[in-house]
Design a protein around this motif. Structure first.
Motif, short mmCIF file in Angstrom:
data_model
loop_
_atom_site.label_atom_id
_atom_site.label_comp_id
_atom_site.label_asym_id
_atom_site.label_seq_id
_atom_site.Cartn_x
_atom_site.Cartn_y
_atom_site.Cartn_z
N MET A 20 31.69 34.36 43.85
CA MET A 20 32.80 35.30 43.83
C MET A 20 33.80 34.87 42.77
O MET A 20 34.03 33.69 42.56
CB MET A 20 33.46 35.35 45.21
CG MET A 20 34.60 36.35 45.29
SD MET A 20 35.35 36.23 46.91
CE MET A 20 33.98 36.70 47.92
N ILE A 21 34.40 35.81 42.12
CA ILE A 21 35.40 35.53 41.11
C ILE A 21 36.76 35.69 41.75
O ILE A 21 37.08 36.73 42.31
CB ILE A 21 35.26 36.48 39.91
CG1 ILE A 21 33.86 36.32 39.31
CG2 ILE A 21 36.32 36.21 38.87
CD1 ILE A 21 33.59 37.27 38.21
N ALA A 22 37.56 34.65 41.70
CA ALA A 22 38.86 34.69 42.35
C ALA A 22 39.78 35.65 41.64
O ALA A 22 39.62 35.95 40.46
CB ALA A 22 39.46 33.28 42.36
N PRO A 23 40.82 36.16 42.34
CA PRO A 23 41.76 37.07 41.71
C PRO A 23 42.46 36.42 40.54
O PRO A 23 42.88 35.27 40.57
CB PRO A 23 42.73 37.39 42.84
CG PRO A 23 41.99 37.08 44.09
CD PRO A 23 41.08 35.97 43.75
N SER B 75 24.67 47.62 38.76
CA SER B 75 25.45 46.61 38.05
C SER B 75 25.24 45.25 38.69
O SER B 75 25.10 45.13 39.91
CB SER B 75 26.94 46.98 38.07
OG SER B 75 27.41 47.10 39.40
N ASP B 76 25.20 44.22 37.86
CA ASP B 76 24.96 42.88 38.36
C ASP B 76 26.11 42.41 39.25
O ASP B 76 25.88 41.71 40.24
CB ASP B 76 24.78 41.91 37.19
CG ASP B 76 24.45 40.51 37.65
OD1 ASP B 76 23.40 40.33 38.28
OD2 ASP B 76 25.25 39.60 37.39
N LYS B 77 27.33 42.77 38.92
CA LYS B 77 28.50 42.43 39.71
C LYS B 77 29.11 43.69 40.29
O LYS B 77 29.05 44.77 39.69
CB LYS B 77 29.55 41.73 38.85
CG LYS B 77 29.16 40.36 38.37
CD LYS B 77 29.25 39.35 39.48
CE LYS B 77 28.94 37.95 38.97
NZ LYS B 77 29.02 36.95 40.06
N ALA B 78 29.68 43.57 41.46
CA ALA B 78 30.57 44.60 42.01
C ALA B 78 32.00 44.14 41.82
O ALA B 78 32.28 42.93 41.83
CB ALA B 78 30.26 44.84 43.49
N VAL B 79 32.90 45.07 41.64
CA VAL B 79 34.29 44.72 41.36
C VAL B 79 35.17 45.21 42.51
O VAL B 79 34.83 46.15 43.22
CB VAL B 79 34.78 45.32 40.02
CG1 VAL B 79 33.92 44.81 38.87
CG2 VAL B 79 34.75 46.85 40.06
N VAL B 80 36.31 44.54 42.67
CA VAL B 80 37.34 44.94 43.62
C VAL B 80 38.64 45.06 42.84
O VAL B 80 39.10 44.08 42.25
CB VAL B 80 37.49 43.94 44.78
CG1 VAL B 80 38.60 44.37 45.72
CG2 VAL B 80 36.17 43.81 45.54
N TRP C 247 37.03 39.99 41.68
CA TRP C 247 38.34 40.49 42.11
C TRP C 247 39.25 40.64 40.89
O TRP C 247 39.36 39.74 40.06
CB TRP C 247 38.96 39.53 43.12
CG TRP C 247 38.17 39.44 44.39
CD1 TRP C 247 37.01 38.76 44.59
CD2 TRP C 247 38.49 40.06 45.63
NE1 TRP C 247 36.58 38.92 45.89
CE2 TRP C 247 37.48 39.72 46.56
CE3 TRP C 247 39.55 40.88 46.07
CZ2 TRP C 247 37.49 40.15 47.87
CZ3 TRP C 247 39.56 41.31 47.39
CH2 TRP C 247 38.53 40.95 48.27
N GLY C 248 39.90 41.80 40.81
CA GLY C 248 40.81 42.04 39.71
C GLY C 248 40.12 42.43 38.43
O GLY C 248 40.63 42.14 37.34
#
Length: 440
Positions: A1-4, A229-234, A381-382
């Motif tokens: 996960m990518i932090a905000p 898509s390889d990543k989902a975004v928030v 995230w972000g």
């Protein structure tokens, strides 16, 4: 996960490098404490994912990581004298006999062809020995008044095993007979045997053609051209986080009546006693989609890439409930839905989001389903998706236009272009009041 608000450090998440877009994602910022640091899960292979992503470019093969145990015990309720092994064998045989066509249709293609070949050979050999027995056991030499001899029983003219095999194969394939009397002395026995084998051949060939056609034309192969898509975004829009993922169609021939559904798989934890947490594993929750609108049937136009949007409000299973929630160690957490809190909640619940895209192929009319999986550490995230659809301009710099010559279905001057090299790109995005992917 990518932090905000975390800076991009991997070429996979950068729109500046085209040749490194499909590298392995970086290790998650929020580590899953249920696994050791040296496990393959933390190394990037993610074996604990319920729906695999082992195909090219991190796509899914549609394989579920679910093993079904004790199926035979649910079908058989015998006395205690019947052993578990006996119940297992009987259960397998009963399930195969009860739905033998689909049991064969779901076998791998090479195994299915081997089964059909050996079954065909078995039928040929079986009838060959029946013909040899009729010709040998029933043959009687009769002397005519003029001193000549003749066979008084049917006269099938089969004298050894090889002749019997050739006769059976000729009957199975309707090639033709090489016998001296293909009326067999006007006997009923060969007629009935040949009729029975011909009926068996028709049935066998119909089943074989049906099974092979199902394997060759199955919709699973067609669904591989639907990519995710390889990543989902928030991203927060008007103060509310929205989950987004992008899907696209690689083929020029598009699907019709395309619908999309999303499900959330997670562990639910409840505090039974102080310090004691009860966990219900892998519960399924439906994700209500903001786009496409579920009230309109969740239909999509697959001619262009589409972004699926889920609003992460108080009713979303991705967000902790108001109040206090407990992790696996029994620690209490505030239910305030900040980005960090939601990320920690998803990590503790081991959230996995399943996206199902269903449609019908316009050429064959076959229904198909494409599947994809996003775990909690696949969320950025972000961020938002970078552009991959652009207006098309001709080489002379003129505006795109329709050709006047409509004799050819394929247009030499298209209106827009889809760059699938940028399909997986995501870029940092601040909180906003409006987002092109979120309809209001």
């Amino acid at each position: 996960m990518i932090a905000p608000n975390e800076e991009l450090s991997d070429p996979l998440l950068s729109s500046d490098s085209a040749e490194h877009r499909f590298q392995e994602p970086p290790p998650p910022a929020y580590e899953d404490t249920t696994l050791p640091a040296s496990s393959p899960e933390q190394a990037g292979s993610f074996p604990s994912r319920l729906l695999d992503r082992n195909a090219d470019f991190h796509q899914s093969r549609g394989h579920w990581g679910v093993r079904r145990l004790s199926q035979a015990g649910t079908r058989l309720r015998r006395t205690s004298q019947v052993t578990r092994a006996t119940r297992g064998v009987k259960g397998i045989l009963r399930s195969l006999w009860g739905d033998w066509f689909h049991a064969l249709a779901y076998r791998p293609t090479l195994q299915l062809m081997a089964i059909i070949f050996f079954s065909y050979a078995f039928v040929v050999f079986m009838f060959a020995y029946v013909y040899l027995g009729v010709s040998t056991l029933g043959a009687k030499i009769t002397v005519n008044p003029d001193g000549s001899t003749r066979d008084s029983f049917c006269g099938m003219d089969i004298n050894n095993h090889m002749e019997a095999l050739y006769f059976s194969l000729s009957t199975m394939t309707t090639i033709g007979y090489g016998v001296s009397d293909y009326y067999f002395g006007d006997c009923w026995t060969p007629l009935l045997l040949v009729l029975f084998q011909s009926c068996c051949a028709i049935t066998f060939q119909s089943i074989a053609i049906g099974l092979l056609f199902q394997r060759i034309s199955r919709g699973q192969k067609r669904s591989k051209t639907i990519i995710f898509s390889d990543k989902a975004v928030v991203r927060k829009v008007k103060g509310v986080p929205h989950f987004m993922c992008r899907i696209g169609e690689l083929r020029r021939q598009h699907l019709i009546e395309v619908t999309v559904r999303c499900y959330c798989l997670k562990h639910e934890r409840y505090l039974r006693n102080p310090g004691q947490v009860e966990t219900a594993h892998f519960l399924t929750r439906h994700l209500k989609l903001h786009y496409p609108d579920e009230s309109l049937g969740s239909h999509l136009l697959m001619s262009l890439p589409q972004v699926i949007v889920h609003r992460m409000d108080a009713t979303s299973p991705l967000v902790p409930k108001a109040g206090v929630w407990y992790d696996k160690n029994g620690r209490a957490h505030n239910g305030v839905s900040t980005d960090e809190m939601m990320a920690e909640y998803m990590s503790d619940r081991e959230v996995e989001i399943i996206v199902l895209v269903e449609g019908t192929d316009e050429l064959t009319g076959q229904a198909l389903q494409a599947r994809h999986s996003y775990r909690w550490n696949d969320l950025a995230w972000g961020y938002t998706f970078g552009p991959c659809v652009q207006p098309w301009a001709s080489e002379e710099g003129q505006e795109p236009h329709w050709l006047e010559d409509r004799r050819c279905e394929r247009r030499e001057n298209p209106i827009c272009s889809v760059d699938f090299g940028c399909f997986h790109d995501i870029v940092p995005a601040e909180d906003t009041e409006e987002c092109p992917f979120v309809p209001f």
